[in-house]
Design a protein around this motif. Structure first.
Motif, short mmCIF file in Angstrom:
data_model
loop_
_atom_site.label_atom_id
_atom_site.label_comp_id
_atom_site.label_asym_id
_atom_site.label_seq_id
_atom_site.Cartn_x
_atom_site.Cartn_y
_atom_site.Cartn_z
N SER A 9 2.57 3.91 -0.16
CA SER A 9 2.13 5.16 -0.78
C SER A 9 0.76 5.05 -1.43
O SER A 9 0.34 5.97 -2.14
N LYS A 10 0.05 3.95 -1.22
CA LYS A 10 -1.25 3.78 -1.87
C LYS A 10 -2.25 4.87 -1.46
O LYS A 10 -3.03 5.35 -2.27
N LEU A 11 -2.23 5.25 -0.18
CA LEU A 11 -3.19 6.22 0.32
C LEU A 11 -2.57 7.59 0.56
O LEU A 11 -3.13 8.41 1.29
N SER A 12 -1.41 7.84 -0.03
CA SER A 12 -0.71 9.10 0.23
C SER A 12 -1.54 10.31 -0.22
O SER A 12 -1.52 11.36 0.43
N TRP A 13 -2.28 10.17 -1.33
CA TRP A 13 -3.13 11.27 -1.78
C TRP A 13 -4.29 11.51 -0.82
O TRP A 13 -4.67 12.67 -0.57
N VAL A 14 -4.82 10.45 -0.27
CA VAL A 14 -5.95 10.59 0.65
C VAL A 14 -5.53 11.36 1.90
O VAL A 14 -6.28 12.20 2.43
N TYR A 15 -4.32 11.09 2.39
CA TYR A 15 -3.86 11.73 3.61
C TYR A 15 -3.68 13.24 3.45
O TYR A 15 -3.59 13.95 4.44
N LEU A 16 -3.64 13.72 2.21
CA LEU A 16 -3.49 15.16 1.98
C LEU A 16 -4.73 15.94 2.39
O LEU A 16 -4.72 17.17 2.36
N TYR A 50 6.67 16.10 0.30
CA TYR A 50 5.76 15.09 0.85
C TYR A 50 5.90 13.76 0.12
O TYR A 50 6.11 12.70 0.74
N PHE A 51 5.81 13.78 -1.20
CA PHE A 51 5.93 12.54 -1.96
C PHE A 51 7.37 12.03 -1.99
O PHE A 51 7.60 10.83 -2.12
N TRP A 52 8.32 12.93 -1.85
CA TRP A 52 9.72 12.52 -1.71
C TRP A 52 9.88 11.68 -0.45
O TRP A 52 10.53 10.63 -0.46
N ALA A 53 9.27 12.13 0.65
CA ALA A 53 9.36 11.38 1.90
C ALA A 53 8.73 10.00 1.77
O ALA A 53 9.23 9.02 2.33
N MET A 85 1.16 21.62 7.53
CA MET A 85 2.45 21.15 7.02
C MET A 85 3.35 20.69 8.17
O MET A 85 4.05 19.68 8.06
N PHE A 86 3.33 21.45 9.27
CA PHE A 86 4.10 21.03 10.44
C PHE A 86 3.62 19.66 10.95
O PHE A 86 4.42 18.85 11.44
N ALA A 87 2.32 19.42 10.83
CA ALA A 87 1.79 18.12 11.27
C ALA A 87 2.36 16.99 10.42
O ALA A 87 2.70 15.92 10.95
N TYR A 88 2.47 17.20 9.11
CA TYR A 88 3.07 16.18 8.25
C TYR A 88 4.53 15.94 8.62
O TYR A 88 5.01 14.81 8.61
N ALA A 89 5.23 17.02 8.92
CA ALA A 89 6.62 16.88 9.36
C ALA A 89 6.69 16.04 10.64
O ALA A 89 7.57 15.18 10.79
N GLY A 90 5.74 16.28 11.57
CA GLY A 90 5.70 15.48 12.79
C GLY A 90 5.45 14.02 12.51
O GLY A 90 6.04 13.13 13.14
N PHE A 91 4.57 13.73 11.54
CA PHE A 91 4.30 12.34 11.18
C PHE A 91 5.56 11.65 10.68
O PHE A 91 5.89 10.53 11.11
#
Length: 301
Positions: A9-16, A50-53, A85-91
């Motif tokens: 989760s280090k780069l989770s904010w960047v991926y947003l 997102y952060f829950w995942a 958002m659908f793209a994040y779900a796909g990831f």
């Protein structure tokens, strides 16, 4: 759950940053107040999922994925930038699912996008043209992360197997070394004890005392050798052991001469050779005083 069972989760904010598709319409299109409120609420709920995942294991990731899909579907009539958002779900689907389930869920996700496009009056004509490739591409990144995870788990398993194998080999080495050391030593102790008993029976206390003294020294040497074996043979080196052997041979009445040079060996071979010399010392100590005098020996490297 192992540390490698969840996403880093280090780069989770960047991926947003990929939410840019969702944010741009907020500045390029005029919305009603309730629409702004609904989009803000959807964004907050998405961030929660997102952060829950990111913080849950792969097996529990289906719940935040479902939450992201529902949120994206509900906000699509207001903001078609929900494709992000659908793209994040796909990831997360690509990361959490094995191949058969991945194919099934991605097919359902694409079907949902097509259904939304057909049923809703979506103002963005590129919703499917751009959205489907984006969702599929990002899901493949999730597959790549899963492959990276599997590689890490395989490395961890390999390291554990190596450690277990090394532990077994070390135990076998210690058992073998203890057998080699104690075999001759215990035989020497038995012989010395029997000899002392016979000397006492023949009224020879001085000779018996000598045997008991040597027996005590043998026991101390055996204890030292056992400690060396268990601790990894903290010996003084081959030269010191050869010198010790020569000294004991001479003390036993032998004329001992060393010819040649001490070879340079790797630690494993040096330890094996020192163990053999230790056995020789144990055998020398079992020799009777009357059989030592006048004998000679020569050591060669």
């Amino acid at each position: 759950m192992t540390p490698y069972d969840k996403l880093e989760s280090k780069l989770s904010w960047v991926y947003l940053i990929n939410l840019i598709f969702y944010i741009i319409p907020l500045f390029t299109v005029r919305f009603e107040l309730w629409q702004y409120i609904s989009m803000a609420a959807a964004l907050l709920l998405f961030l929660f999922c997102y952060f829950w995942a990111y913080r849950c294991s792969r097996s529990a990731m289906y719940w935040p994925i479902a939450g992201i899909v529902v949120i994206a579907a509900l906000i699509t009539p207001v903001n078609p930038g929900s494709i992000a958002m659908f793209a994040y779900a796909g990831f997360f689907i690509g990361y959490a699912c094995r191949l058969p389930r991945y194919v099934l869920l991605m097919a359902l996700l694409i079907a949902l996008l097509v259904l939304l496009y057909l049923l809703l009056d979506i103002k963005w004509n590129l919703f499917l043209v751009m959205g489907v490739p984006i969702v599929l591409g990002v899901s493949l990144l999730g597959r790549a992360e899963q492959a990276k995870l599997r590689h890490r788990l395989a490395e961890l398993q390999s390291e554990d197997e190596i450690k277990q194998l090394a532990t077994m080999v070390e135990r076998e080495r210690i058992a073998r070394d203890l057998h080699d050391i104690l075999g001759h030593t215990l035989s020497s102790i038995i012989l010395k004890a029997d000899l002392a008993h016979k000397l006492l029976a023949h009224q020879q206390p001085d000779a018996a005392q000598q045997q008991l003294t040597e027996l005590s020294q043998i026991a101390r040497d055996a204890l030292s050798q056992v400690r060396q074996s268990v601790s990894g043979y903290k010996h003084q080196g081959l030269s010191a052991e050869v010198t010790k052997l020569l000294s004991r041979l001479r003390d036993a009445g032998f004329q001992a001469v060393f010819t040649g040079e001490i070879p340079q060996l790797d630690p494993r071979r040096e330890t094996a050779l020192i163990l053999a010399l230790t056995e020789d010392q144990a055998m020398i100590r079992t020799a009777l005083p009357g059989k030592r005098a006048g004998c000679s020996t020569r050591l060669y490297s």
